[in-house]
Write a protein that holds these residues in place. Structure first.
Motif, PDB file in Angstrom:
ATOM      1  N   GLU A 243      69.088 -14.099 -10.730  1.00 41.47           N
ATOM      2  CA  GLU A 243      69.598 -14.770 -12.198  1.00 41.47           C
ATOM      3  C   GLU A 243      68.392 -14.676 -13.135  1.00 41.47           C
ATOM      4  O   GLU A 243      68.733 -14.213 -14.294  1.00 41.47           O
ATOM      5  CB  GLU A 243      70.743 -15.595 -11.989  1.00 41.47           C
ATOM      6  CG  GLU A 243      71.931 -15.604 -11.472  1.00 41.47           C
ATOM      7  CD  GLU A 243      71.987 -15.568  -9.850  1.00 41.47           C
ATOM      8  OE1 GLU A 243      70.880 -15.792  -9.270  1.00 41.47           O
ATOM      9  OE2 GLU A 243      73.216 -15.812  -9.264  1.00 41.47           O
ATOM     10  N   GLU A 244      67.518 -15.300 -12.489  1.00 39.55           N
ATOM     11  CA  GLU A 244      66.388 -15.576 -13.282  1.00 39.55           C
ATOM     12  C   GLU A 244      65.647 -14.160 -13.655  1.00 39.55           C
ATOM     13  O   GLU A 244      65.360 -13.741 -14.886  1.00 39.55           O
ATOM     14  CB  GLU A 244      65.579 -16.254 -12.611  1.00 39.55           C
ATOM     15  CG  GLU A 244      64.125 -16.674 -13.416  1.00 39.55           C
ATOM     16  CD  GLU A 244      63.094 -17.327 -12.484  1.00 39.55           C
ATOM     17  OE1 GLU A 244      61.850 -17.619 -13.102  1.00 39.55           O
ATOM     18  OE2 GLU A 244      63.548 -18.033 -11.485  1.00 39.55           O
ATOM     19  N   SER A 245      65.773 -13.245 -12.915  1.00 40.16           N
ATOM     20  CA  SER A 245      65.010 -11.873 -12.940  1.00 40.16           C
ATOM     21  C   SER A 245      66.017 -11.149 -13.944  1.00 40.16           C
ATOM     22  O   SER A 245      65.550 -10.483 -15.358  1.00 40.16           O
ATOM     23  CB  SER A 245      65.029 -11.092 -11.713  1.00 40.16           C
ATOM     24  OG  SER A 245      64.526  -9.838 -12.257  1.00 40.16           O
ATOM     25  N   ALA A 246      67.320 -11.210 -13.990  1.00 35.90           N
ATOM     26  CA  ALA A 246      68.320 -10.381 -14.882  1.00 35.90           C
ATOM     27  C   ALA A 246      68.389 -10.975 -16.252  1.00 35.90           C
ATOM     28  O   ALA A 246      68.097 -10.110 -17.265  1.00 35.90           O
ATOM     29  CB  ALA A 246      69.648 -10.806 -13.955  1.00 35.90           C
ATOM     30  N   MET A 247      67.871 -12.393 -16.262  1.00 34.80           N
ATOM     31  CA  MET A 247      67.893 -13.111 -17.565  1.00 34.80           C
ATOM     32  C   MET A 247      66.529 -12.483 -18.417  1.00 34.80           C
ATOM     33  O   MET A 247      66.556 -12.439 -19.588  1.00 34.80           O
ATOM     34  CB  MET A 247      67.902 -14.470 -17.606  1.00 34.80           C
ATOM     35  CG  MET A 247      68.358 -15.157 -18.918  1.00 34.80           C
ATOM     36  SD  MET A 247      69.992 -14.879 -19.538  1.00 34.80           S
ATOM     37  CE  MET A 247      69.549 -14.806 -21.288  1.00 34.80           C
ATOM     38  N   GLU A 248      65.338 -12.519 -17.703  1.00 30.80           N
ATOM     39  CA  GLU A 248      64.296 -11.992 -18.206  1.00 30.80           C
ATOM     40  C   GLU A 248      64.332 -10.640 -18.687  1.00 30.80           C
ATOM     41  O   GLU A 248      63.720 -10.258 -19.766  1.00 30.80           O
ATOM     42  CB  GLU A 248      63.134 -12.139 -17.066  1.00 30.80           C
ATOM     43  CG  GLU A 248      62.773 -13.692 -16.428  1.00 30.80           C
ATOM     44  CD  GLU A 248      61.937 -14.527 -17.653  1.00 30.80           C
ATOM     45  OE1 GLU A 248      61.663 -13.729 -18.565  1.00 30.80           O
ATOM     46  OE2 GLU A 248      61.961 -15.649 -17.518  1.00 30.80           O
ATOM     47  N   SER A 249      65.056  -9.802 -17.894  1.00 31.64           N
ATOM     48  CA  SER A 249      65.424  -8.406 -18.372  1.00 31.64           C
ATOM     49  C   SER A 249      65.935  -8.481 -19.791  1.00 31.64           C
ATOM     50  O   SER A 249      65.738  -7.661 -20.572  1.00 31.64           O
ATOM     51  CB  SER A 249      66.193  -7.612 -17.655  1.00 31.64           C
ATOM     52  OG  SER A 249      65.321  -7.320 -16.264  1.00 31.64           O
ATOM     53  N   ILE A 250      67.015  -8.992 -19.779  1.00 31.68           N
ATOM     54  CA  ILE A 250      67.578  -9.252 -21.047  1.00 31.68           C
ATOM     55  C   ILE A 250      66.952  -9.885 -22.291  1.00 31.68           C
ATOM     56  O   ILE A 250      66.964  -9.231 -23.377  1.00 31.68           O
ATOM     57  CB  ILE A 250      69.073 -10.150 -21.167  1.00 31.68           C
ATOM     58  CG1 ILE A 250      70.062  -9.478 -20.134  1.00 31.68           C
ATOM     59  CG2 ILE A 250      69.797 -10.461 -22.469  1.00 31.68           C
ATOM     60  CD1 ILE A 250      71.060 -10.452 -19.270  1.00 31.68           C
ATOM     61  N   MET A 251      66.109 -10.708 -21.911  1.00 28.40           N
ATOM     62  CA  MET A 251      65.140 -11.367 -22.884  1.00 28.40           C
ATOM     63  C   MET A 251      64.055 -10.394 -23.434  1.00 28.40           C
ATOM     64  O   MET A 251      63.571 -10.525 -24.613  1.00 28.40           O
ATOM     65  CB  MET A 251      64.772 -12.781 -22.317  1.00 28.40           C
ATOM     66  CG  MET A 251      65.684 -13.870 -22.497  1.00 28.40           C
ATOM     67  SD  MET A 251      65.004 -15.308 -21.229  1.00 28.40           S
ATOM     68  CE  MET A 251      63.569 -15.795 -21.950  1.00 28.40           C
TER      69      MET A 251
END
Length: 879
Positions: free
Chosen positions: A723-731
């Protein structure tokens, strides 16, 4: 229950109130607890004469960070404060006061003078303690010590007598460093060497038998009045025929011998060296080998004494001028050469030190140095940074006997008594009443006192109760853990504490020496009265708050390195404090919670998991940095997390939930906001103790005070790497879109469709809501293929997505091209005018240099603007 914070943070109101709260709550006082592991720091005692300066502020801030960190980790964390009696400095201060009354210490006598010093100490000695409190120092003030208090005095007496009984303290005539200005002996460590311009005077010494002469060179012609020989190398064939002969000492008209010794260098000067055993350490050693007479010709104030013939009564430098003139007049002066050389100066008054022979007390250092070297070589004591180990070992390996007697009245009086009847000297732990040899009561005490550093060397164990080895504090807290100090006192203090601890307690006094550098001004210069560039830390606290000052120094700090102090950084750190305050106010205004608990893991959304996972990593990293004494790196990571991850991102990401209709999502957002705020306040507390305590008291919490709250720990269940990696992609996608729009001057109010082309649609589909609000999108379309007409769209790329926005939705191309054309025309006109001016020889000849430079700078700005406008124009035309 949460309480509302005032609209603005006022450090002046908060800091004094909270310090009183901590102090009265007993949070600074450390109990001995067999269930807890001790962690002990002893404060380098500032001089009783001192006022808080930037060096103290740096020193105290680093110690306070460590002690607060360890206290929160559950250690019995003890920070022992104290002040040093500062022999020379304090005596000078009181003598200055006496001079205003037209008195000297001799008018009062020793006892009455010491009463005056104690009065001064009681009146002013606490000033620096109160100033340390303003900085937030969380010392155990109940255990505060003074180097002249009863226990310290007992320890000093015990150490002196013990070393004397072992034959490691002796009294003898040696060449010592003497300050004629302070009128006292100095140890080698108290002499600062300065390169100064000088002269080399070449002087003719005639052979007594009339067969010739020798020429010697000296940088101190005034000392020739005490010459008792001339030295040549035994292998120097030029002078083999004169060894054993006599030469005539010019001006004094007496015969002195020529001796052969390896000390004389054949290649240096003429190969002949004048010998003044009373005024040069090397000459003294040669004199011992060749039985040369020792004649001291300067008194304690650097004035020529009765052995100096007609020069008696002249100051050493006045005598130099007169002697050189007389040598020239009488034909003895051969030549004068300019010669820069290293001159020893007093660390206190910076006047030139005079090497003279004097009866002084010394500590034999070689036997003590062995163990002090072993504990460092074998890693029982480590220096951080490691490079300072070499500084320490080099000094210890080449250490000379330590001159410990000082010709002062203020200090620890040496416990030795001389018998007037039989001449015996009694050295005793108790005040002697009679001579231990003949029983006579006709005894007088040694007048000299001990070097201030003699008592400071015992600091880590004397303040914990030693010499009583059964003292509870001594048994529990000694050896201490970390010594925090500047690299400038490794010789003065650190080395002496280590050998003293090893000799008297059988243990090294601390396992780590954390070395920091000096605080310099913004130009890299040392702060000093003469330069007028000192910055008062109390003034910085008054203007910006203690937390801002601490943060300025701590974020700029790396072990062992000097730091430059910029006032602007205090302002920046005050702004950071305000950012944290405002973010906390916002969270509190949106809280509807009685207690601080996280929601169930199943209720966490992607953004929650992202911030919690990032927090987990932060806790691990910061704790690791703190354990390695990398406080500057640790605090920078917390700062970046608070500013960027928490304030700029997570708070923004949760706004739609806090103001939305989904009560469950709203509650989980509140809980995570509060939990993360609580954790970052704990992490930041050692660095910014005041504002963090004030906010923490306002949020729902358990426990009495943040100062004793538990340090955050890594929690495996809160690690959400996917989830951390996914959120970094969105950011990253949001950042890329916002940057692209900024390049094109598109206001946030202008929304457009946003096409996301990616091989990870599942990631970006979860972020559609964030993209809509934070990337100013009208709609978000996630797909695996480029949209139709993407060639004419505005685009940007991240590592896992290509993003497209229809140009027509962002800007009116024709209107924007017209605006750019107008801007270009204006810029070209401005550039043409300046270029014409710069090409005019008349302007260049008459205009001041700074005016020409300003015009060139304007031209460069126009050129840069035209380049940007042309790039924007090309981009628009291509679309």
């Amino acid at each position: 229950m949460a309480r509302e914070l005032p609209k603005t943070y006022d450090p002046s109101d908060v800091e004094s109130r909270l310090y009183k709260f901590w102090s009265e709550g007993g949070y600074f006082h450390t109990q001995r607890d067999p269930e807890k592991k001790p962690f002990t720091i002893v404060m380098p005692p500032p001089n009783v004469t001192g006022q808080l300066h930037m060096g103290h502020a740096m020193d105290a801030s680093l110690q306070d960070v460590l002690i607060r960190f360890k206290r929160m980790q559950g250690y019995a964390a003890l920070w022992v404060p104290g002040v040093d009696h500062a022999g020379i400095a304090t005596q000078i201060k009181v003598e200055e006061e006496l001079r205003k009354e037209g008195l000297t210490r001799y008018d009062l006598g020793r006892e009455a003078f010491l009463d005056r010093v104690w009065q001064w100490k009681h009146q002013y000695g606490n000033r620096i303690v109160e100033q340390q409190k303003k900085l937030g120092a969380s010392c155990d003030w109940d255990r505060a010590h003074f180097t002249m208090d009863e226990n310290c005095s007992n320890a000093v007496r015990e150490v002196f007598v013990s070393l004397y009984e072992k034959g490691l303290i002796y009294k003898g005539s040696r060449i010592i460093n003497w300050c004629p200005n302070c009128v006292t002996a100095l140890s080698d460590a108290e002499v600062e060497y300065v390169d100064k311009p000088g002269n080399l005077w070449h002087i003719r010494y005639p052979l007594a038998d009339g067969s010739g002469e020798v020429v010697v060179a000296t940088t101190r012609p005034e000392t020739m009045l005490g010459d008792t020989g001339v030295c040549v190398n035994p292998n120097d064939e030029r002078y083999a025929h004169i060894v054993g002969k006599k030469v005539i000492l010019p001006l004094m008209n007496k015969e002195i011998p020529v001796v052969a010794d390896d000390y004389a260098e054949m290649e240096f000067g003429t190969g002949c060296v004048k010998m003044t055993p009373a005024h040069d350490p090397n000459d003294f050693e040669v004199g011992l080998r060749h039985n040369l007479e020792v004649i001291r010709v300067l008194d304690d104030k650097g004035v020529v004494n009765e052995l100096g013939g007609k020069y008696e009564g002249l100051d050493r430098y006045e005598a130099r001028k007169q002697i050189v003139a007389d040598l020239e007049e009488q034909g003895y002066l051969v030549k004068i050469e300019a010669h820069a050389h290293n001159v020893g100066t007093c660390y206190r008054c910076h006047k030139d030190v005079e090497p003279i022979i004097s009866a002084q007390w010394f500590v034999k250092m070689k036997p003590l140095a062995e163990e002090a070297l072993r504990v460092v070589y074998e890693g029982e004591t480590k220096f951080v940074p490691e490079r300072f180990t070499k500084t320490y070992t080099n000094w210890m390996e080449n250490v000379r006997d330590w001159c410990i007697s000082r010709q002062l009245w203020w200090g620890h009086q040496i416990p030795a008594w001389y018998c007037a009847d039989c001449g015996h000297m009694t050295v005793s732990r108790e005040d002697a009443q009679v001579c231990e040899k003949c029983g006579s009561s006709n005894i007088t005490r040694e007048e000299d006192v001990l070097d201030t550093w003699f008592s400071s060397a015992l600091w880590p164990f004397e303040i914990l109760g030693w010499p009583n080895t059964e003292a509870e504090d001594y048994k529990y807290f000694y050896p201490t853990d970390v010594l925090v100090t500047g690299y400038d006192i490794i010789f003065f203090w650190v080395a002496r504490m280590i050998f003293s601890g090893c000799e008297h307690t059988g243990k090294t006094p601390f396992h780590t020496v954390l070395i920091h550098g000096l605080v310099r001004d913004d130009k890299g210069r040392k702060m000093s009265k003469s330069l007028g560039n000192g910055i008062d830390p109390l003034e910085m606290i008054e203007r910006f708050g203690s937390d801002a000052l601490r943060m300025n120094m701590l974020t700029s700090n790396s072990p062992g390195n000097d730091m430059r102090f910029y006032v602007e950084r205090c302002e920046a750190m005050r702004n950071f404090a305000n950012k944290l305050w405002n973010a906390s106010r916002y969270v509190l205004m949106n809280l509807d919670l009685e207690e601080n608990t996280l929601p169930a893991l199943a209720e966490l959304e992607t953004a929650d998991k992202w911030i919690l996972s990032k927090l987990n990593t932060l806790i691990t990293d910061v704790t690791e940095n703190m354990d390695k004494y990398e406080m500057g790196i640790a605090v920078q990571k917390i700062y970046d997390f608070i500013w960027d991850s928490y304030c700029d991102w997570y708070i923004e990401l949760t706004k739609s939930r806090l103001y939305g209709e989904d009560e469950k999502s709203k509650l989980s957002a509140q809980k995570v906001l509060l939990y993360v705020l609580d954790q970052i306040l704990r992490l930041m507390h050692p660095f910014m103790p005041f504002i963090t305590e004030e906010i923490w008291q306002a949020i729902p919490h358990q426990g009495e005070a943040l100062i004793v709250a538990q340090w955050p720990k890594y929690r495996q269940e809160l690690s959400f790497k996917a989830e951390e990696s996914a959120m970094e992609s969105i950011m990253n996608a949001i950042r890329a879109v916002r940057n692209r729009r900024a390049e094109m001057n598109v206001p946030p109010s202008k929304k457009s469709s946003l096409y996301i082309v990616t091989t990870k649609p599942e990631v970006f589909n979860t972020g559609v809501g964030f993209m809509t609000r934070l990337a100013y999108a009208e709609e978000v379309i996630v797909s695996a293929t480029e949209p139709e007409g993407h060639e004419s769209m505005a685009s940007c790329v991240t590592h896992d997505a290509a993003l497209y926005m229809p140009m027509a939705q962002l800007v009116d191309v024709d209107k924007e091209l017209a605006r750019i054309a107008k801007e270009k025309e204006k810029a070209e006109k401005g550039l043409a005018q300046i270029t014409a001016k710069l090409n005019n020889p008349g302007f260049l000849a008459k205009a001041p240099e700074n005016v020409v430079a300003a015009e060139k700078e304007k031209a460069a700005k126009y050129e840069s603007l035209l380049k940007q406008l042309s790039e924007s124009e090309s981009r628009l035309r291509s679309l």
